[in-house]
Each structure stands twice: as C-alpha cells, then as structure tokens.
Motif scaffolding. Structure first.
Motif, PDB file in Angstrom:
ATOM      1  N   SER A 164     -72.190  -5.760 -69.272  1.00 44.64           N
ATOM      2  CA  SER A 164     -72.624  -5.206 -68.226  1.00 44.64           C
ATOM      3  C   SER A 164     -73.042  -5.917 -67.099  1.00 44.64           C
ATOM      4  O   SER A 164     -72.877  -5.676 -65.648  1.00 44.64           O
ATOM      5  N   GLN A 165     -73.371  -7.234 -67.229  1.00 45.42           N
ATOM      6  CA  GLN A 165     -74.021  -8.105 -66.275  1.00 45.42           C
ATOM      7  C   GLN A 165     -72.887  -8.477 -65.504  1.00 45.42           C
ATOM      8  O   GLN A 165     -72.657  -8.476 -64.036  1.00 45.42           O
ATOM      9  N   VAL A 166     -71.694  -9.003 -66.309  1.00 41.12           N
ATOM     10  CA  VAL A 166     -70.417  -9.649 -65.915  1.00 41.12           C
ATOM     11  C   VAL A 166     -69.861  -8.242 -64.700  1.00 41.12           C
ATOM     12  O   VAL A 166     -69.469  -8.713 -63.695  1.00 41.12           O
ATOM     13  N   VAL A 167     -69.754  -7.229 -65.306  1.00 40.93           N
ATOM     14  CA  VAL A 167     -69.303  -6.224 -64.760  1.00 40.93           C
ATOM     15  C   VAL A 167     -69.976  -5.922 -63.351  1.00 40.93           C
ATOM     16  O   VAL A 167     -69.209  -5.749 -62.323  1.00 40.93           O
ATOM     17  N   GLY A 168     -71.199  -5.957 -63.321  1.00 33.77           N
ATOM     18  CA  GLY A 168     -72.009  -5.773 -62.318  1.00 33.77           C
ATOM     19  C   GLY A 168     -71.801  -6.706 -61.115  1.00 33.77           C
ATOM     20  O   GLY A 168     -71.704  -6.472 -59.879  1.00 33.77           O
ATOM     21  N   MET A 169     -71.822  -8.104 -61.604  1.00 31.02           N
ATOM     22  CA  MET A 169     -71.475  -9.085 -60.545  1.00 31.02           C
ATOM     23  C   MET A 169     -70.155  -8.791 -59.992  1.00 31.02           C
ATOM     24  O   MET A 169     -69.995  -8.990 -58.824  1.00 31.02           O
ATOM     25  N   MET A 170     -69.058  -8.468 -60.713  1.00 28.80           N
ATOM     26  CA  MET A 170     -67.872  -8.410 -60.290  1.00 28.80           C
ATOM     27  C   MET A 170     -67.675  -7.186 -59.200  1.00 28.80           C
ATOM     28  O   MET A 170     -66.945  -7.187 -58.200  1.00 28.80           O
ATOM     29  N   GLN A 171     -68.374  -6.169 -59.622  1.00 33.54           N
ATOM     30  CA  GLN A 171     -68.395  -4.972 -58.585  1.00 33.54           C
ATOM     31  C   GLN A 171     -69.142  -5.375 -57.424  1.00 33.54           C
ATOM     32  O   GLN A 171     -68.681  -4.773 -56.348  1.00 33.54           O
ATOM     33  N   SER A 172     -70.095  -6.112 -57.463  1.00 33.71           N
ATOM     34  CA  SER A 172     -70.820  -6.388 -56.136  1.00 33.71           C
ATOM     35  C   SER A 172     -69.857  -7.351 -55.208  1.00 33.71           C
ATOM     36  O   SER A 172     -69.559  -7.090 -54.058  1.00 33.71           O
ATOM     37  N   PHE A 173     -69.130  -8.217 -56.123  1.00 36.06           N
ATOM     38  CA  PHE A 173     -67.919  -9.103 -55.387  1.00 36.06           C
ATOM     39  C   PHE A 173     -66.824  -8.102 -54.729  1.00 36.06           C
ATOM     40  O   PHE A 173     -66.765  -8.502 -53.671  1.00 36.06           O
ATOM     41  N   GLU A 174     -66.546  -7.462 -55.372  1.00 36.93           N
ATOM     42  CA  GLU A 174     -65.671  -6.366 -55.008  1.00 36.93           C
ATOM     43  C   GLU A 174     -65.891  -5.533 -53.598  1.00 36.93           C
ATOM     44  O   GLU A 174     -64.971  -5.309 -52.959  1.00 36.93           O
ATOM     45  N   MET A 175     -67.227  -5.040 -53.700  1.00 36.57           N
ATOM     46  CA  MET A 175     -67.812  -4.463 -52.563  1.00 36.57           C
ATOM     47  C   MET A 175     -67.764  -5.225 -51.353  1.00 36.57           C
ATOM     48  O   MET A 175     -67.283  -5.029 -50.237  1.00 36.57           O
ATOM     49  N   GLN A 176     -67.940  -6.744 -51.394  1.00 39.02           N
ATOM     50  CA  GLN A 176     -68.097  -7.516 -50.477  1.00 39.02           C
ATOM     51  C   GLN A 176     -66.599  -7.765 -50.119  1.00 39.02           C
ATOM     52  O   GLN A 176     -66.332  -7.965 -48.901  1.00 39.02           O
ATOM     53  N   LEU A 177     -65.672  -7.911 -50.894  1.00 39.99           N
ATOM     54  CA  LEU A 177     -64.292  -8.139 -50.500  1.00 39.99           C
ATOM     55  C   LEU A 177     -63.866  -6.941 -49.767  1.00 39.99           C
ATOM     56  O   LEU A 177     -62.974  -7.037 -48.588  1.00 39.99           O
ATOM     57  N   LYS A 178     -64.046  -5.726 -50.263  1.00 41.47           N
ATOM     58  CA  LYS A 178     -63.725  -4.782 -49.389  1.00 41.47           C
ATOM     59  C   LYS A 178     -64.384  -4.534 -47.814  1.00 41.47           C
ATOM     60  O   LYS A 178     -63.661  -4.072 -47.174  1.00 41.47           O
ATOM     61  N   LYS A 179     -65.491  -4.837 -47.971  1.00 39.47           N
ATOM     62  CA  LYS A 179     -66.300  -4.877 -46.691  1.00 39.47           C
ATOM     63  C   LYS A 179     -65.503  -6.000 -45.662  1.00 39.47           C
ATOM     64  O   LYS A 179     -65.313  -5.623 -44.663  1.00 39.47           O
ATOM     65  N   LYS A 180     -65.120  -7.190 -46.221  1.00 37.92           N
ATOM     66  CA  LYS A 180     -64.373  -8.148 -45.456  1.00 37.92           C
ATOM     67  C   LYS A 180     -62.839  -7.497 -44.971  1.00 37.92           C
ATOM     68  O   LYS A 180     -62.626  -7.755 -43.755  1.00 37.92           O
ATOM     69  N   GLU A 181     -62.221  -7.022 -45.965  1.00 40.66           N
ATOM     70  CA  GLU A 181     -60.831  -6.326 -45.604  1.00 40.66           C
ATOM     71  C   GLU A 181     -61.008  -5.191 -44.832  1.00 40.66           C
ATOM     72  O   GLU A 181     -60.201  -5.185 -43.714  1.00 40.66           O
ATOM     73  N   HIS A 182     -62.108  -4.373 -44.610  1.00 41.11           N
ATOM     74  CA  HIS A 182     -62.366  -3.425 -43.932  1.00 41.11           C
ATOM     75  C   HIS A 182     -62.575  -3.841 -42.300  1.00 41.11           C
ATOM     76  O   HIS A 182     -61.951  -3.362 -41.217  1.00 41.11           O
ATOM     77  N   ARG A 183     -63.339  -4.936 -42.370  1.00 42.55           N
ATOM     78  CA  ARG A 183     -63.648  -5.461 -41.017  1.00 42.55           C
ATOM     79  C   ARG A 183     -62.347  -5.974 -40.136  1.00 42.55           C
ATOM     80  O   ARG A 183     -62.215  -6.114 -39.215  1.00 42.55           O
ATOM     81  N   ALA A 184     -61.107  -6.856 -41.333  1.00 42.09           N
ATOM     82  CA  ALA A 184     -60.374  -7.595 -40.607  1.00 42.09           C
ATOM     83  C   ALA A 184     -59.321  -6.407 -40.411  1.00 42.09           C
ATOM     84  O   ALA A 184     -58.494  -6.695 -39.469  1.00 42.09           O
ATOM     85  N   GLU A 185     -59.463  -5.260 -40.522  1.00 45.27           N
ATOM     86  CA  GLU A 185     -58.555  -3.911 -40.181  1.00 45.27           C
ATOM     87  C   GLU A 185     -58.761  -3.695 -38.536  1.00 45.27           C
ATOM     88  O   GLU A 185     -59.350  -3.693 -37.814  1.00 45.27           O
TER      89      GLU A 185
END
Length: 185
Positions: A164-185
């Motif tokens: 659950s810790q690793v999943v939480g870390m990766m979900q957090s990273f995924e949110m950051q990636l999506k935010k960067k992708e959204h800003r790049a659009e």
C-alpha cells in the motif's frame, strides 16, 4: 460459534443398539440435553446455509441433513476438487506473472487488476506477501514511472515496504505527471 462447529465437525443423528445389537436411530424423546443441543446447532447451520443460497445452488444441497454435508458439496462446487484447485492456482500464478500495466492505464486500474488476482489466490489458499506484490508492481509499470521507481529502489529497501505504501507513492507521482501533462497542453 456452535453452529460453525456443526459445519466443521459434522453431525449425525444419535444412534442406539436394539435387542439384536444392531444400530438404529435413537428416538428423539430419548436424546440427552447435549444431543439436543448438537442437533439444534446443526439445524441452525443448515438453515443459514439454505437461506443464503440462490435456488439453483440450493437444489444441490436441499437433501442434506447435516451442515457439514451441505458445506462439503458447496466447497467442491465453488472451489473444486484438489486437482481443480491446484489448476486454478497455477492459472492465477500465470496470470500474476504475465500481468503488466498498459500504456495509458491508471495506477488505480492496474492495482485493481493485480489485487483481484491476489485476492482470488487468497481464497484458494495462497497469499502473496507484500514483498512479492511490491516487486511485481515495480517490475510491471510503464517506463514513464521509471524515475520514481528508481527513486524508490535507491531510497528504500523494497523488501521492507508495504504494498500500500508503494501504491500510494506511485499514485502521488502519477498525479504529478498528469498535472504536468495538463499544463503542457
């Protein structure tokens, strides 16, 4: 709890020997208090089992007198024989090994698929340890997660991490990636 013991241990109607030394059913009026209590617990368990089943499954156990007999039939029906169980476990292990996250799939969606396999394995008697789930998860995620996967490998001992810790870390990273992708659009 006593009703569950009737499922695990089984129950049979009390017997007595007749004049010829042959076993026969003991008349209910002669049952001891303990025999009556055991019969009651069996009846409770049978009732719960019968009332929990849809009609098509009820039909396969409706003639059962003991809760154990009904439970054993249902267990084979849902889990199969030991050969079927072993084959199902082998298939689950193969599914587990072959599972990988698809490009564009979310962490939540992938975790749902991975957890479904792990949960079904638990039902069949095999439990994947956190260490195994963590390693499988980190090995099977797409390259876009490589920086964070490397950070986890360098910063933590993956043998000590909870899934659950690793999943939480990766979900957090995924949110950051999506935010960067959204800003790049």
């Amino acid at each position: 709890m006593e009703a569950w013991f009737a499922v695990e241990d089984g129950w049979t109607e009390p017997m007595v020997k007749n004049d010829k030394g042959e076993s026969m059913l003991k008349p209910r009026k002669q049952w001891t208090a303990e025999e009556k209590a055991e019969a009651k617990h069996n009846s409770q368990a049978v009732s719960v089992i019968f009332n929990s089943l849809p009609l098509d499954q009820f039909n396969s156990v409706q003639g059962c007198v003991s809760a154990k007999e009904a439970w054993d039939i249902l267990q084979v029906t849902f889990e199969g024989t030991s050969n079927v169980k072993r084959t199902r476990l082998d298939n689950l292990a193969l599914d587990f090994d072959n599972l990988s996250m698809e490009e564009g799939e979310t962490i939540a969606s992938y975790i749902s698929r991975l957890s479904a396999i792990a949960d079904e394995a638990v039902i069949m008697g095999k439990r994947y340890k956190d260490k195994t789930l963590v390693k499988k998860f980190l090995r099977s995620i797409p390259d876009k997660f490589q920086p964070h996967r490397s950070a986890i490998d360098v910063s933590f001992n993956s043998n000590d991490l909870k899934f659950s810790q690793v999943v939480g870390m990766m979900q957090s990273f995924e949110m950051q990636l999506k935010k960067k992708e959204h800003r790049a659009e």
